[in-house]
Design a protein around this motif. Sequence first.
Motif, PDB file in Angstrom:
ATOM      1  N   LEU A  24      47.356  13.720   4.606  1.00  0.00           N
ATOM      2  CA  LEU A  24      46.470  12.594   4.324  1.00  0.00           C
ATOM      3  C   LEU A  24      45.416  12.932   3.275  1.00  0.00           C
ATOM      4  O   LEU A  24      44.450  12.179   3.102  1.00  0.00           O
ATOM      5  CB  LEU A  24      45.766  12.143   5.620  1.00  0.00           C
ATOM      6  N   GLY A  25      45.604  14.031   2.572  1.00  0.00           N
ATOM      7  CA  GLY A  25      44.663  14.379   1.516  1.00  0.00           C
ATOM      8  C   GLY A  25      44.769  13.433   0.334  1.00  0.00           C
ATOM      9  O   GLY A  25      45.869  13.001  -0.033  1.00  0.00           O
TER      10      GLY A  25
ATOM     11  N   ILE B 134      39.597   7.804   7.985  1.00  0.00           N
ATOM     12  CA  ILE B 134      39.482   8.666   9.161  1.00  0.00           C
ATOM     13  C   ILE B 134      38.228   9.534   9.064  1.00  0.00           C
ATOM     14  O   ILE B 134      37.496   9.723  10.050  1.00  0.00           O
ATOM     15  CB  ILE B 134      40.745   9.539   9.299  1.00  0.00           C
ATOM     16  N   ALA B 135      37.965  10.051   7.873  1.00  0.00           N
ATOM     17  CA  ALA B 135      36.772  10.881   7.679  1.00  0.00           C
ATOM     18  C   ALA B 135      35.495  10.062   7.890  1.00  0.00           C
ATOM     19  O   ALA B 135      34.543  10.539   8.518  1.00  0.00           O
ATOM     20  CB  ALA B 135      36.796  11.497   6.285  1.00  0.00           C
ATOM     21  N   TYR B 136      35.465   8.851   7.363  1.00  0.00           N
ATOM     22  CA  TYR B 136      34.286   8.003   7.540  1.00  0.00           C
ATOM     23  C   TYR B 136      34.075   7.651   9.008  1.00  0.00           C
ATOM     24  O   TYR B 136      32.936   7.635   9.500  1.00  0.00           O
ATOM     25  CB  TYR B 136      34.442   6.721   6.728  1.00  0.00           C
ATOM     26  N   VAL B 137      35.170   7.359   9.714  1.00  0.00           N
ATOM     27  CA  VAL B 137      35.053   7.028  11.138  1.00  0.00           C
ATOM     28  C   VAL B 137      34.489   8.216  11.919  1.00  0.00           C
ATOM     29  O   VAL B 137      33.725   8.041  12.877  1.00  0.00           O
ATOM     30  CB  VAL B 137      36.421   6.603  11.705  1.00  0.00           C
ATOM     31  N   SER B 138      34.814   9.425  11.478  1.00  0.00           N
ATOM     32  CA  SER B 138      34.353  10.615  12.194  1.00  0.00           C
ATOM     33  C   SER B 138      32.835  10.755  12.170  1.00  0.00           C
ATOM     34  O   SER B 138      32.263  11.364  13.085  1.00  0.00           O
ATOM     35  CB  SER B 138      35.000  11.872  11.595  1.00  0.00           C
ATOM     36  N   PHE B 139      32.167  10.225  11.146  1.00  0.00           N
ATOM     37  CA  PHE B 139      30.709  10.333  11.128  1.00  0.00           C
ATOM     38  C   PHE B 139      29.999   9.014  11.444  1.00  0.00           C
ATOM     39  O   PHE B 139      28.796   9.022  11.701  1.00  0.00           O
ATOM     40  CB  PHE B 139      30.223  10.908   9.784  1.00  0.00           C
TER      41      PHE B 139
END
Length: 294
Positions: free
Chosen positions: A150-151, A159-164
Motif C-alpha cells: 500500500l505504499g 489508513i495512515a490518516y485514520v491511525s492518527f
Amino acid sequence: MAAVASAAVRPRRRRVSARRRRATIGWNILGLLLSVFIAFPVYWLLLTSVEPTRFVQSATPNFLPKAFSFSSYSEVIHDPVFTQDLVNSLIITASTVLFSLLIGFFAALALARFRFRGKSLAIIIVMGVQMVPLIALLFPLNDALSKAGLGDTSLGVIIAYVSFTAPFTVWTLRTFIANVPRELDEAALVDGCTRFQTFYKVILPLTLPGLVATGVFGWIQAWNEFLMANILLTDNSKQTVQLYLVSFGNSPTHGADWGGLMAASTLVSIPVIILFLIFQRWMASGLTAGAVKG
C-alpha cells in the motif's frame, strides 16, 4: 438612620459600576486589538492574492489595495494539477473522516457504555497514542504500508490518516456518549426496544451534534496534514493540495509568483470555511454538550 445608610451606599455602588464599565471597555479594546492582530495575516493573504504582480513585488508594502486582478485565481483554477490534487484531497479527507467516525463511534460506545476487562488500559492506550509525536510513528508506518503493498497509494494514506485521527475521535465521542444518561437506555429497553434500536433511536440522535463537531475537527486535521502525505506519496498524480502548495512555491515557473501562491492558499482554505459555515450550529451545540462532564 436607614436613609443615611442608603445614601452612603449609593455613591459606592456608582463607583463600583463605573469601575466595571471601565474594565469592560478596556477588555473590549484589548479583544479588538487581538482580533486585528490575528486577522491581519488573513487580510494580507487575500490582499496579495488579488493585487497585480507589480504591486506585490514592490519594495514598499501596500496595506491598502491599489488595483485588483483575479488573474492569479484564474491561473490556479485552470491548472489541471491543482484540480487533480484537490480531488485527491477531497477523496482522502472524506474517507478518513468517514472511517474515523465509524471506528471511533463504536469504540467510544464500548468504552462509555460497557464494562469489560482491560477497559481502563484501553482508555490509557487511547490517551497515550495521542501523546506520541507523529514523526515517531511515520517511518514505521511507511515501512508497514510498503510491505503490505500500500505504499504510495491513496488507500495507504487513508489508513495512515485514520491511525492518527481515530484516537482523537474515540476520546472525544466517549465524552459525548457518557453524557447521555443510562436511564434513557434502560427506559428504551423496558419499552421493548432491542439493543440496536436503543442505539439508533436514543444514543445516536443525542450524540449527533458531537459526531458533527468531531467530524469537522477530524476533517481539519486530515485536510491540513502535510508531513505524512509528503513522506507516503511520491507520485505527483496522487499528491494532496498541501503538497501542491509546496510544489507551487518551489516550481521554477511559479517560484516568485506570490500572488498565485496566495490565491492557491485561499482556494485550499475555502472547503474548511464552507464546512464551518454549514455546521457551525451543530458544532456549537456539540462542543457545549461535550463540555459538561467526562
